[in-house]
Design an enzyme around this catalytic site. Structure first.
Site, mmCIF file in Angstrom:
data_model
loop_
_atom_site.group_PDB
_atom_site.id
_atom_site.type_symbol
_atom_site.label_atom_id
_atom_site.label_comp_id
_atom_site.label_asym_id
_atom_site.label_seq_id
_atom_site.Cartn_x
_atom_site.Cartn_y
_atom_site.Cartn_z
ATOM 1 N N ARG A 237 0.831 -1.194 0.000
ATOM 2 C CA ARG A 237 0.000 0.000 0.000
ATOM 3 C C ARG A 237 0.867 1.246 0.000
ATOM 4 O O ARG A 237 1.859 1.327 0.732
ATOM 5 C CB ARG A 237 -0.911 0.036 1.246
ATOM 6 C CG ARG A 237 -2.011 -1.012 1.286
ATOM 7 C CD ARG A 237 -3.082 -0.729 0.239
ATOM 8 N NE ARG A 237 -4.202 -1.653 0.362
ATOM 9 C CZ ARG A 237 -4.276 -2.829 -0.264
ATOM 10 N NH1 ARG A 237 -3.271 -3.212 -1.048
ATOM 11 N NH2 ARG A 237 -5.331 -3.603 -0.118
ATOM 12 N N ASP A 261 5.546 -0.695 -6.033
ATOM 13 C CA ASP A 261 4.436 -0.904 -6.962
ATOM 14 C C ASP A 261 3.231 -0.056 -6.569
ATOM 15 O O ASP A 261 2.189 -0.126 -7.223
ATOM 16 C CB ASP A 261 4.035 -2.390 -6.976
ATOM 17 C CG ASP A 261 3.004 -2.698 -8.049
ATOM 18 O OD1 ASP A 261 3.254 -2.355 -9.217
ATOM 19 O OD2 ASP A 261 1.948 -3.272 -7.719
ATOM 20 N N GLU A 266 -2.934 7.300 -6.497
ATOM 21 C CA GLU A 266 -2.912 6.451 -7.678
ATOM 22 C C GLU A 266 -4.135 6.722 -8.556
ATOM 23 O O GLU A 266 -5.249 6.587 -8.069
ATOM 24 C CB GLU A 266 -2.864 4.979 -7.278
ATOM 25 C CG GLU A 266 -1.613 4.617 -6.496
ATOM 26 C CD GLU A 266 -1.613 3.196 -5.981
ATOM 27 O OE1 GLU A 266 -0.546 2.705 -5.590
ATOM 28 O OE2 GLU A 266 -2.707 2.564 -5.952
ATOM 29 N N HIS A 287 1.268 -0.113 -9.921
ATOM 30 C CA HIS A 287 0.303 -0.936 -9.188
ATOM 31 C C HIS A 287 -0.155 -2.123 -10.047
ATOM 32 O O HIS A 287 -1.352 -2.409 -10.167
ATOM 33 C CB HIS A 287 -0.907 -0.112 -8.741
ATOM 34 C CG HIS A 287 -1.585 -0.702 -7.537
ATOM 35 N ND1 HIS A 287 -2.050 0.048 -6.481
ATOM 36 C CD2 HIS A 287 -1.875 -1.989 -7.204
ATOM 37 C CE1 HIS A 287 -2.619 -0.731 -5.575
ATOM 38 N NE2 HIS A 287 -2.510 -1.980 -5.991
ATOM 39 N N ALA A 289 1.356 -5.320 -9.761
ATOM 40 C CA ALA A 289 1.781 -6.610 -9.202
ATOM 41 C C ALA A 289 0.631 -7.605 -9.122
ATOM 42 O O ALA A 289 0.844 -8.815 -9.246
ATOM 43 C CB ALA A 289 2.392 -6.407 -7.813
#
Length: 309
Positions: A237, A261, A266, A287, A289
């Site tokens: 996070r 990541d 975001e 982001h 992954a």
């Protein structure tokens, strides 16, 4: 069951939603939904599926027919859970879907940083190998993972997946106790206070949720406690790490590298300290992954099973 999916595009166009359709009987889909469109689009539905769309008390008050919210993700930060309870709305999420893909991505970041993969690739493309006085380049120090210590903060499904893979590389494992978490042995691995963990690890990998207790878990103080050769990985996070402190630490050589990541915002429409182009040995991925097709299809299947209960 009358259901609507407010941001179906977040699962991608290559997943099969038929398991959810089979359970709901009727599933209206919207590729994306802006905050201004939420009220209109959930009206008349008893079940709402979302990934990142925010649902708040005002939505629940205006839609008394709403009975179930299915979040097609693990995090529930976008749902006002207290308001949902007040209105008798069941909120469900999806867990244990991304062990393979997130652990794989975590190891990819770790390996790329440890081998300075991107640095050497850039050197080759810039012609530096062709200009070398010998057969190879050795300008960037390489870390062997075998025998190194990996610290895991958040030993749930994802953390356990990373541990399994790290052990195959011959790494030693320590677990970090988050604020308020008990220390002791877990699955044969010591769980120790963060202040004891940080100076001992060669790689620190974060796999815990963002809460009031874990926000800025790693800041300037914690980074200074780590080895200069250490790597920091965050596939969990944004907000677990003070991003400005990390950018400063990487520039100063306080730690050796970082792979992220996730970011606090975001997508990062307003910029981010970690997106500066002068930060050494930093890899930031968008982001992604969690996003293997297999994992996204598992989300669909688990959501269908949750709705069927």
């Amino acid at each position: 069951m009358k259901a609507v999916f407010l941001d179906a595009d977040t699962l991608g166009s290559d997943v099969d939603l038929s398991p959810i359709e089979a359970v709901t009987g009727e599933l209206a889909r919207h590729p994306r939904t802006s905050p201004e469109q939420v009220q209109e689009r959930i009206k008349g539905f008893d079940t709402v599926l979302v990934n990142k769309v925010v649902l708040s008390r005002e939505h629940f008050e205006a839609c008394p027919e709403l009975k179930t919210i299915a979040v097609v993700a693990t995090g529930l930060n976008n749902i006002d859970q207290e308001a949902a309870r007040d209105h008798g709305i069941k909120v469900m999420n999806v867990t244990n879907y991304g062990r393979s893909t997130v652990a794989q991505h975590t190891m990819a970041l770790m390996l790329a940083l440890a081998t300075r993969l991107l640095d050497y690739d850039r050197d080759v493309r810039a012609g530096r190998w062709g200009q070398s006085s010998m057969f190879c380049l050795m300008d960037h120090p390489i870390m062997e993972l075998e025998g190194r210590t990996l610290g895991i903060v958040g030993y749930g499904d994802l953390g356990q997946g990373v541990v399994e893979r790290a052990k195959a590389f011959g790494m030693n494992i320590l677990l970090g106790a988050r604020p308020g978490q008990a220390t002791g042995e877990v699955d044969g691995y010591p769980r120790i206070p963060m202040d004891e963990l940080l100076p001992r690890v060669d790689v620190l990998s974060l796999h815990c949720l963002l809460t009031d207790e874990t926000r800025n878990l790693i800041g300037a103080r914690e980074l200074k406690m780590m080895k200069k050769e250490a790597l920091l990985i965050n596939t969990s996070r944004g907000g677990l790490v003070d991003e400005q402190a990390l950018a400063d630490a990487l520039r100063a050589g306080t730690i050796s590298g970082a792979g992220f990541d996730v970011l606090t915002e975001e997508p990062p429409r307003n910029g981010n300290p970690l997106l500066a182009d002068d930060i050494p040995n930093l890899i930031v991925t968008p982001h992604s992954a969690w996003a293997s097709r297999e994992a996204r299809q598992r989300i669909v299947q688990i959501t269908a099973e949750n709705l069927a209960q």
